[in-house]
Design an enzyme around this catalytic site. Structure first.
Site, short mmCIF file in Angstrom:
data_model
loop_
_atom_site.label_atom_id
_atom_site.label_comp_id
_atom_site.label_asym_id
_atom_site.label_seq_id
_atom_site.Cartn_x
_atom_site.Cartn_y
_atom_site.Cartn_z
N GLU A 116 -11.11 -11.88 -12.34
CA GLU A 116 -11.56 -11.60 -10.98
C GLU A 116 -10.50 -10.81 -10.20
O GLU A 116 -10.82 -10.05 -9.30
CB GLU A 116 -11.89 -12.92 -10.27
CG GLU A 116 -12.98 -12.79 -9.22
CD GLU A 116 -13.54 -14.13 -8.79
OE1 GLU A 116 -14.46 -14.64 -9.46
OE2 GLU A 116 -13.08 -14.68 -7.78
N HIS A 160 -11.99 -21.57 -36.99
CA HIS A 160 -13.19 -21.65 -37.83
C HIS A 160 -14.37 -20.98 -37.15
O HIS A 160 -15.53 -21.25 -37.50
CB HIS A 160 -13.49 -23.11 -38.16
CG HIS A 160 -12.35 -23.77 -38.88
ND1 HIS A 160 -12.27 -23.83 -40.26
CD2 HIS A 160 -11.21 -24.34 -38.41
CE1 HIS A 160 -11.15 -24.44 -40.61
NE2 HIS A 160 -10.48 -24.74 -39.51
N LYS A 186 -23.84 -12.36 -4.97
CA LYS A 186 -24.09 -13.44 -4.00
C LYS A 186 -25.18 -13.02 -3.01
O LYS A 186 -26.16 -13.72 -2.80
CB LYS A 186 -22.82 -13.70 -3.19
CG LYS A 186 -21.98 -14.85 -3.64
CD LYS A 186 -20.93 -15.14 -2.56
CE LYS A 186 -19.77 -15.95 -3.09
NZ LYS A 186 -18.70 -16.14 -2.13
O1 PA5 Z 1 -11.17 -16.72 -6.40
C1 PA5 Z 1 -12.06 -16.69 -5.56
O2 PA5 Z 1 -11.85 -16.30 -4.41
C2 PA5 Z 1 -13.45 -17.16 -5.89
O3 PA5 Z 1 -13.59 -17.51 -7.23
C3 PA5 Z 1 -13.81 -18.36 -5.04
O4 PA5 Z 1 -12.91 -19.39 -5.29
C4 PA5 Z 1 -15.24 -18.83 -5.29
O5 PA5 Z 1 -16.15 -17.78 -5.11
C5 PA5 Z 1 -15.61 -19.98 -4.37
O6 PA5 Z 1 -15.40 -19.60 -3.04
P1 PA5 Z 1 -15.29 -20.65 -1.89
O7 PA5 Z 1 -14.06 -21.45 -2.09
O8 PA5 Z 1 -15.24 -19.86 -0.63
O9 PA5 Z 1 -16.51 -21.52 -1.97
#
Ligand code: PA5
Length: 475
Positions: free
Chosen positions: A299, A328, A442
């Site tokens: 990410e 394996h 989203k």
């Molecule tokens: O790293 C990130 O920012 C994302 O993976 C968030 O943690 C994830 O989308 C969840 O977001 P939030 O904590 O606002 O619910």
């Protein structure tokens, strides 16, 4: 927070099998690393200069949470005294760290231990919205004796907030007006809906600093409260992270393990076509550390624009493989498939327990030779065998060595990977702290579900007009 740790507990990065000369062909030369020295120095200077500001608040979590730690430990003790289950509601960066740390530092069958042998209540992290899973959770917890930790920095994530709605409703049905005593909010101080709900209902609340993004938040209350509830030494985790921080200050990659890691991965990715990063722990305890790393790397570094707005489409695909299990399953591909992978082993020098293999089957020498050895020896022999098989086929690999898996080494590991990610973002000249590609999905799903808010109007229209699937392509 002190950063004094027993130096024998320092984790080490062994890059021998990344280097030219160690493999029959390929590898990175010291000259290639040296040619990046000024860019590596600039990357470090930039990260050090920005420490604690912008999106780099996570670099200071070891030093600025004294009051928060006291509050977390006090709250954790109250939870342990009062509840039989502790459930985290969260997703992505609000879930993967708590899962990884619990698996690493607590008994591998923690929830199945009898009450007296666990460091805290039974522990669940609900990081999906599969309806069967939610109903299954309700089948195994006693909701009247359960504490829910709702973790969402944005306070707006549909997955987490739908869980909040379901579980607070169930709590109200069981405990009536006392339901807020069962809910702890971990969220932003100002943004989003959860903080408003927390204020309205008087929920116990922990704050995620604005400067700490989800996937960099494990050492904030996001990870520390669940860990403390389950009896983990959170101060030792932070000391480990601080020690790694002290080792990641130099501009010289040979004096800064996270910078060396970033420089090597940068060279592999941009000059040698190594686009897949396999993390392969040889320890079940570290299996979800690999998942946590995968999110951090994917990410943060999978981006299509540089910070100057130029198209780039960069990022290594991180993937998890468990030693020895995946020998394996995946190893054939790693040794003989495309030359597009780097394997990072996570090696444990001293397991927390030993398991002897008894003598037996004397009539079968291929079995009998195992007798008198331990599973500890066998797992390390298999790791060394896998490493050798990769080297022989000129497959790049490196090893992060943990003297033991404990709170201190796990804290180091977390901070090491976080710093390597930040440096890699600098080298690639991308924003490692946003996730615009996630936002699109989203918003599109909210539009599909009929969120009537004005901000989704254009997306609703766009989704309605998307090309329909053709029946002839569905068999
Ligand atoms: O790293 C990130 O920012 C994302 O993976 C968030 O943690 C994830 O989308 C969840 O977001 P939030 O904590 O606002 O619910």
């Amino acid at each position: 927070m002190t950063n004094t740790i027993d130096t024998a507990q320092r984790i080490r990065l062994d890059v021998n099998h990344m280097m030219e000369g160690a493999l029959p062909s390929g590898g990175v030369s010291p000259r290639e690393i040296a040619s990046l020295s000024s860019r590596a120095g600039a990357a470090n200077a930039q990260v050090q200069k920005a420490r604690g500001t912008g999106w780099l608040g996570w670099t200071e979590l070891m030093y600025n949470q004294d009051a928060v730690l006291d509050d977390i430990e006090k709250t954790a003790a109250e939870i342990r005294a009062k509840f039989s289950a502790f459930v985290v509601l969260g997703i992505g960066g609000s879930a993967l760290g708590p899962i990884a740390v619990q698996q690493a530092l607590n008994h591998i069958r923690y929830n199945e231990l009898p009450d007296g042998r666990r460091g805290g209540p039974r522990f669940y992290v609900e990081d999906n919205i599969d309806p069967e899973r939610m109903n299954a959770l309700l089948d195994v917890i006693d909701i009247g004796k359960t504490c829910f930790n709702v973790i969402t920095k944005s306070g707006a994530t549909a997955e987490t907030m739908s869980q909040y709605l379901i579980l607070t409703e169930a709590l109200k049905a069981r405990v009536g007006d006392k339901w807020p005593e069962h809910v702890i909010a971990t969220t932003s101080a100002e943004k989003g809906n959860l903080i408003r709900l927390a204020r309205e209902y008087g929920l116990k609340t922990f704050i995620i600093p604005d400067s700490v993004g989800g996937r960099f938040s494990e050492l904030s209350p996001v990870g520390l409260l669940p860990a403390a509830v389950c009896g983990i030494d959170i101060r030792a985790m932070l000391s480990g992270a601080a020690d790694m921080d002290s080792r990641c200050r130099s501009d010289d990659p040979w004096q800064n393990p996270a910078l060396l890691e970033a420089v090597l991965q940068y060279i592999l990715m941009t000059q040698k076509g190594i686009n897949v990063h396999v993390v392969m722990p040889y320890a079940d305890s570290l299996k979800y550390m690999a998942d946590w790393f995968c999110q951090l790397w994917a990410e943060s570094l999978g981006k299509n624009l540089t910070r100057d707005g130029e198209t780039c489409h960069v990022g290594q695909t991180p993937t998890k493989s468990l030693g020895v299990t995946d020998q394996h399953s995946q190893l054939q591909l790693y040794t003989e498939g495309p030359y597009d992978k780097i394997v990072t082993f996570l090696k444990v020098e001293k397991f927390r327990s030993e398991c002897a293999i008894p003598h037996g089957c004397a009539e079968f020498p291929d079995v009998a030779f195992l007798g008198g050895k331990t599973l500890n020896q066998l797992i390390e022999a298999e790791r060394a065998g896998t490493e050798y098989a990769l080297v022989k086929q000129s497959r790049l690999n490196q090893t992060v060595i943990l003297p033991e898996v404990n709170a201190c080494t796990v804290g180091q590991l977390i901070f090491f990977f976080e710093m390597a990610t930040a440096y890699m973002g600098e080298l690639l000249n991308i924003d490692a702290f946003n996730q615009p590609g996630v936002e699109e999905s989203k918003i599109a799903s909210y539009a599909v579900l009929g969120n009537t808010a004005e901000k989704y109007a254009a997306k609703r229209l766009e989704m309605q007009n998307r090309p329909a699937s053709k029946a002839e392509y569905i068999l």
